[in-house]
Scaffold this active site. Structure first.
Site, PDB file in Angstrom:
ATOM      1  N   HIS A  24       6.585 -29.797  36.069  1.00 56.15           N
ATOM      2  CA  HIS A  24       6.595 -31.255  35.920  1.00 56.15           C
ATOM      3  C   HIS A  24       8.023 -31.771  35.766  1.00 56.15           C
ATOM      4  CE1 HIS A  24       2.319 -31.120  33.999  1.00 56.15           C
ATOM      5  NE2 HIS A  24       2.259 -31.136  35.311  1.00 56.15           N
ATOM      6  N   ASN A  58      11.691 -40.557  35.144  1.00 55.11           N
ATOM      7  CA  ASN A  58      10.335 -40.199  35.499  1.00 55.11           C
ATOM      8  C   ASN A  58       9.329 -40.936  34.630  1.00 55.11           C
ATOM      9  OD1 ASN A  58       8.141 -38.417  36.569  1.00 55.11           O
ATOM     10  ND2 ASN A  58       8.123 -37.746  34.432  1.00 55.11           N
ATOM     11  N   VAL A  59       8.249 -41.388  35.262  1.00 60.73           N
ATOM     12  CA  VAL A  59       7.121 -41.907  34.499  1.00 60.73           C
ATOM     13  C   VAL A  59       5.930 -41.016  34.796  1.00 60.73           C
ATOM     14  CG1 VAL A  59       5.716 -43.915  33.951  1.00 60.73           C
ATOM     15  CG2 VAL A  59       8.001 -44.240  34.900  1.00 60.73           C
ATOM     16  N   GLY A  60       5.359 -40.414  33.774  1.00 56.82           N
ATOM     17  CA  GLY A  60       4.231 -39.516  33.998  1.00 56.82           C
ATOM     18  C   GLY A  60       3.192 -39.660  32.910  1.00 56.82           C
ATOM     19  N   ILE A  61       1.976 -39.200  33.218  1.00 57.18           N
ATOM     20  CA  ILE A  61       0.935 -39.162  32.188  1.00 57.18           C
ATOM     21  C   ILE A  61       0.895 -37.739  31.653  1.00 57.18           C
ATOM     22  CG2 ILE A  61      -1.522 -39.360  31.693  1.00 57.18           C
ATOM     23  CD1 ILE A  61      -1.795 -41.530  33.637  1.00 57.18           C
ATOM     24  N   TYR A  62       1.173 -37.570  30.388  1.00 51.65           N
ATOM     25  CA  TYR A  62       1.106 -36.261  29.749  1.00 51.65           C
ATOM     26  C   TYR A  62       0.222 -36.399  28.528  1.00 51.65           C
ATOM     27  CZ  TYR A  62       5.196 -35.662  32.669  1.00 51.65           C
ATOM     28  OH  TYR A  62       6.036 -35.632  33.740  1.00 51.65           O
ATOM     29  N   ARG A  63      -0.555 -35.358  28.250  1.00 52.67           N
ATOM     30  CA  ARG A  63      -1.436 -35.492  27.091  1.00 52.67           C
ATOM     31  C   ARG A  63      -0.627 -35.372  25.808  1.00 52.67           C
ATOM     32  NH1 ARG A  63      -4.447 -29.660  27.893  1.00 52.67           N
ATOM     33  NH2 ARG A  63      -3.772 -28.770  25.907  1.00 52.67           N
ATOM     34  N   GLU A  70       8.497 -44.152  40.032  1.00 54.68           N
ATOM     35  CA  GLU A  70       7.104 -44.591  39.895  1.00 54.68           C
ATOM     36  C   GLU A  70       7.013 -46.109  39.737  1.00 54.68           C
ATOM     37  OE1 GLU A  70       8.393 -41.999  38.311  1.00 54.68           O
ATOM     38  OE2 GLU A  70       7.108 -40.278  38.749  1.00 54.68           O
ATOM     39  N   GLU A  93     -10.222 -30.691  29.336  1.00 54.69           N
ATOM     40  CA  GLU A  93      -9.378 -31.124  30.457  1.00 54.69           C
ATOM     41  C   GLU A  93     -10.204 -31.499  31.687  1.00 54.69           C
ATOM     42  OE1 GLU A  93      -6.670 -31.987  31.602  1.00 54.69           O
ATOM     43  OE2 GLU A  93      -5.113 -31.534  30.148  1.00 54.69           O
TER      44      GLU A  93
END
Ligand SMILES: [Zn+2]
Lengths: 493, 77
Positions: A200, A178-183, A242, A290
């Site tokens: 997620h 998985n490629v994700g944007i997480y803070r 992704e 956010e």
């Protein structure tokens, strides 16, 4: 499905072949007047925040801003607003300045649904991201010009990282990577927290690793190919890659290599931080301003330890301003939030014309649909609530006819003014809701609203004797509008 | 900066994280971290962020209070 997609334009392919990295894109934006250098000295706080907000005011044409004179960070570079305007996204997709949001939506739709990977693998020792490699004495505060994004954030955040993880129970499955944007909040020179939830992909990976007592390794990619950032934030299926989506969307191969801890990573990113989950550890995190425009509160969340860092020479730290909208976050993910909802709806309802879910990650959406019979739009709305993204996000839905452009809010307001009866408003109580929605009844639960602003159809008789004025419309008028715009700009497009 | 601007933890809980220097090697600012509440700050920030009395009260943190835990590890036991 990939072979059904129409071919990309020559210009789109030319741009795609030229842009292989963040650096390439910044150069391209500069040539097109969409990237500026802020060379006056700035302090990390509050100056960067101030410039970011001012630059982000123009969601249509705002530039990316490179900071190259940050007090306490001599020689370091930081960039904001790379995806800060629709014009920047238009340029990435091979369109000229002046392209409308609706045109971009249809372009992304025409590229959607293909998952034939266009990926080149290159040896790690030939990858620019590995020009420098650190294996001890990590200091993120020194390597990156870190700063507080909003004044009451709990610390310094990396807001635009693309994080690669693999299912620790199926580590060889490329699709389940998985490629994700997480803070990410930096918590110590070599440690950070990363916010994910069980829904997620990353949340599933964390729970699996802790349940089975196996290590969870991740690679945090910073300063990435601009298409990667758009697609890491796109809700696609768990088994879909992704990387494949991003490369297919651009129509040109993306260069991948292997990170030191076994992930596939982009070979041309500015920096890759390899890290490992500290199993069972939870640390204070937040608040963080956010995307709904409010702070999410303090929580205790999973923590990671840095194990190695690779970076290019003179790396550029790419970050994002996020907070009360409009911000880069809205532009970055807006069209890619809208497209999968459209793609899901069109399977059952070919009458759907367009989906505008630009607002706060789709907390409000506008769908235009060709009404088949009275009440039809409401059925489409119910279906939209059942799409993967709609389940959590689509809180307010406005349904308009196919003669209304959902991206033109003046037209949407016209539909609300002339085609809406109070009775055509549906409230569905106690539905799932994202925890950070400040309007939730309790975090994670709240009410949904559907406003049917489509016109009356048989057997409904109401409004049947009013005839709508039909001013000239269509491609011919759109072309004239562009000529007028060009004349106004002194002959320049 | 002797106490935490967010939770008022004492000096022995405050860790010096990093010192930012200019091109001449002179100190420009220092980053601190509070081990009690995990607040991180730079001593060059506006007082509304780093002065306990000037910060909005809403954003104070009491580390003894139970805060929500994301994916509590205890659930596996
Ligand atoms: Zn504290």
């Amino acid at each position: 499905m990939s072979n059904k997609n129409p071919p990309l334009s020559d210009k789109a392919l030319e741009v795609a072949r030229r842009i292989g990295s963040l650096r390439d894109f910044l150069e391209f934006l500069k040539e097109n007047g969409q990237c500026i250098n802020w060379s006056e000295e700035v302090y990390p706080e509050p100056d960067i925040r101030n410039v970011a907000v001012a630059a982000g005011r123009d969601s249509m044409n705002g530039p990316a801003v490179i900071f190259d004179n940050i007090a306490g960070y001599p020689g370091k570079k930081m960039v904001l607003g790379v995806h800060g305007s629709f014009t920047n996204i238009a340029l990435l997709l091979g369109h000229p300045k002046g392209t409308t949001i609706k045109e971009l939506f249809y372009d992304i739709i025409s590229r959607w649904g293909a998952d034939e990977p266009l990926l080149d693998f290159i040896e790690p020792d030939k990858a620019p991201v590995n020009e420098n490699r650190l294996t001890s004495n990590f200091n993120l505060y020194d390597l990156l010009p870190l700063y507080r994004i909003n004044e009451y954030d709990g610390g310094f955040y990396i807001g635009k990282a693309n994080v690669v993880s693999r299912d620790p129970r199926d580590p060889d499955n490329f699709g389940k990577q998985n490629v994700g944007i997480y803070r990410i909040q930096v918590q110590a020179p070599g440690e950070f927290t990363l916010l994910s939830v069980p829904a997620h992909d990353m949340g599933r990976h964390i729970m699996a690793a802790e349940q089975e007592g196996v290590p969870l390794k991740i690679s945090v990619m910073l300063g990435n190919h601009p298409a990667m950032c758009m697609f890491a934030a796109t809700p696609i299926g768990y088994d879909e890659s992704e990387f494949a989506y991003a490369s297919q969307m651009m129509g040109s191969p993306m260069r991948l290599t292997k990170s030191g801890n076994g992930m596939d990573i982009l070979a041309d990113s500015e920096m890759v931080i390899e890290a490992e989950l500290m199993n069972g550890v939870r640390s204070f995190e937040g608040p963080f301003g956010e995307f709904p425009g409010s702070y999410s509160g303090v929580r205790k969340i999973p923590r990671f330890k840095v194990t190695a860092i690779s970076h290019r020479n003179d790396p550029i730290f790419e970050n994002i301003y996020i907070g009360r909208g409009w911000t880069e976050h809205d532009t970055l993910i807006g069209l890619n939030t809208s497209a999968p909802i459209y793609a899901a709806l069109i399977k059952d309802f070919p009458e759907v014309v367009a989906v505008n879910a630009l607002y706060q990650h789709g907390l409000t959406g506008i769908i235009s649909v060709k009404n088949r019979f009275a009440g039809f739009a409401k059925s489409v709305a119910m279906r939209a609530l059942g799409t993967p993204h709609g389940t959590m996000y689509l809180k307010n839905l406005i349904m308009v006819d196919d003669d209304v452009d959902p991206f033109d809010l003046n037209e949407v307001m016209w539909a609300l003014s002339t085609r809406t009866r109070a009775e055509d408003t549906i409230v569905i109580p106690n539905m799932p809701m994202i925890p950070i929605d400040p309007a939730a009844e309790v975090a994670g639960k709240g009410h949904r609203l559907i406003i049917d602003a489509t016109s009356f159809m048989p057997p409904d008789k109401l409004g049947s004797d009013s005839k709508i004025v039909t001013p000239p419309a269509g491609p011919e008028i759109d072309a004239i509008a562009k000529v007028i715009q060009m004349l106004q700009n002194g002959g320049q497009s | 900066m002797s106490t935490c601007p967010r939770c008022q933890a004492e000096e022995n809980k405050i860790r010096v994280e990093h010192k930012g220097l200019n091109a001449q090697g002179e100190l420009v600012w220092t980053i601190f971290n509070c081990e009690s509440c995990a607040f991180t700050w730079r001593d060059s920030e506006p007082a509304t962020t780093i002065d306990y009395d000037k910060r909005e009260e809403f954003f104070r943190v009491d580390p003894e209070k139970p805060y929500p835990v994301i994916m509590p590890p205890a659930q596996y036991k």
